[in-house]
Design an enzyme around this catalytic site. Structure first.
Site, PDB file in Angstrom:
ATOM      1  N   GLU A 254     -17.560  13.124   8.262  1.00  0.00           N
ATOM      2  CA  GLU A 254     -16.116  12.973   8.289  1.00  0.00           C
ATOM      3  C   GLU A 254     -15.484  14.041   7.405  1.00  0.00           C
ATOM      4  OE1 GLU A 254     -14.299  11.132  10.107  1.00  0.00           O
ATOM      5  OE2 GLU A 254     -15.792   9.799  10.982  1.00  0.00           O
ATOM      6  N   ASP A 279     -11.157   1.939  28.032  1.00  0.00           N
ATOM      7  CA  ASP A 279     -10.916   1.647  26.618  1.00  0.00           C
ATOM      8  C   ASP A 279     -10.145   2.784  25.947  1.00  0.00           C
ATOM      9  OD1 ASP A 279     -11.255  -0.061  24.307  1.00  0.00           O
ATOM     10  OD2 ASP A 279     -12.690   1.414  23.562  1.00  0.00           O
TER      11      ASP A 279
END
Length: 345
Positions: A254, A279
């Site tokens: 990240e 989704d």
């Protein structure tokens, strides 16, 4: 600098170079270590220093370890950009060979002198633990500690990233990433029907969804699979936050405030591609922060920019990467063919 392809033998050489890791020999402790990626004799020099209980061996070990770490980072960066290499006339084996040589030289440049600071920190920690030379055998605690560090799978496992907030490109430690397509065209053929349906529901261009899917999966070559080898069908690498269904926990990098940090995160697992695209549509339509992205309509490049601004990805190049993929021949051909079919051409 250690060639990563010989990590096992390099680890053995490094661990044997700790002060006292073998029976001490009476000789000069002068350091003749050469920081040369191609010179395995440099490792032997470190090993000799350790046998002589030379405290400087710890510093040399730290420098070698930093070189290995930087080399792995460069390798991971190359793999992260591999999505753009398919069909590139400059991605030949010869070019990659010279690119690898350039990376090796770059490692030497980055780790020479003060380096990036990792070696210094590691040396300070080892100095506290093992700074006092002592007669210890090769299976002593310092040696075993270093062996555990060098063998840690999370340290040397390649991890690619585009620094996502709602999603993240990953390398799984519990499973693997398998390919669903051998070519760009095969990948587009598999996902285009679902991308067209999703684009119609979002009122955005099909090309931008195909480009984002290609970026997230490396043209279908790197989908997350669970530990049993089952495909998660997670085309957009959406995290399992607020998800009540099945999930897979994997390693991910990240990007936080410009710093890449490795984490463990759960990602959604679907039954098929149709569920994955559905989704994604739900995420974009029902999350208020993507309001401006939806307002972009069929302006695909603007959609990519607004998607990034909304926090879908923390990679500062995320939107640019999508826009470059939109203009690839493969995606342009696929979307133009669909437009012609609708127009009855």
């Amino acid at each position: 600098m250690l060639p990563l392809d010989n990590s096992a033998s390099n680890m053995s050489l490094l661990t044997s170079s700790l002060p006292g890791s073998a029976s001490a020999a009476k000789a000069s402790s002068a350091s003749g270590v050469k920081d040369n990626y191609f010179d395995q004799n440099s490792l032997n020099s470190v090993k000799t220093m350790g046998r002589h209980n030379d405290p400087a061996a710890l510093k040399e070990i730290s420098k070698k370890f930093e070189s290995m770490f930087v080399a792995q980072m460069l390798k991971s960066m190359r793999e992260a950009n591999a999505v753009f290499e398919d069909g590139d006339m400059f991605s030949s084996d010869e070019v990659k060979f010279h690119q690898d040589m350039m990376d090796q030289q770059m490692v030497l440049n980055l780790t020479s002198g003060e380096g990036i600071g990792l070696a210094k920190s590691m040396y300070q920690q080892m100095q506290k633990l093992y700074g006092k030379p002592a007669e210890i055998n090769s299976q002593s605690e310092p040696v075993k500690t270093l062996e555990r560090v060098l063998r840690a799978p999370s340290m040397f496992k390649p991890v690619t990233t585009s620094g996502k907030s709602d999603s993240a490109d990953t390398t799984s430690s519990s499973g693997s990433k398998s390919s669903i397509a051998k070519t760009q065209e095969e990948f587009l053929e598999k996902v285009k029907p679902y991308a067209e349906k999703a684009a119609a529901e979002l009122n955005v261009g099909t090309d931008v969804l195909l480009a984002q899917a290609a970026l997230e999966t490396g043209w279908g070559k790197h989908l997350i699979h669970d530990s049993q080898g089952n495909n998660t069908f997670n085309i957009f690498n959406i995290k399992a936050t607020g998800w009540q269904g099945k999930s897979v926990t994997v390693n991910t990098l990240e990007n936080k405030q410009g710093v890449a940090q490795q984490e463990r995160a759960a990602f959604r697992q679907y039954d098929d591609f149709e569920q994955s695209f559905a989704d994604y549509v739900s995420l974009i339509k029902n999350n208020p922060r993507y309001k401006e992205a939806l307002a972009a309509g069929d302006d695909s490049e603007n959609y990519a920019e607004e998607l990034q601004k909304a926090g879908y990805a923390t990679d500062p190049e995320y939107a640019q990467k999508i826009k470059r993929l939109i203009n690839t021949d493969s995606i342009r051909s696929a979307t133009e063919a669909a437009t012609n079919n609708v127009a009855g051409v």
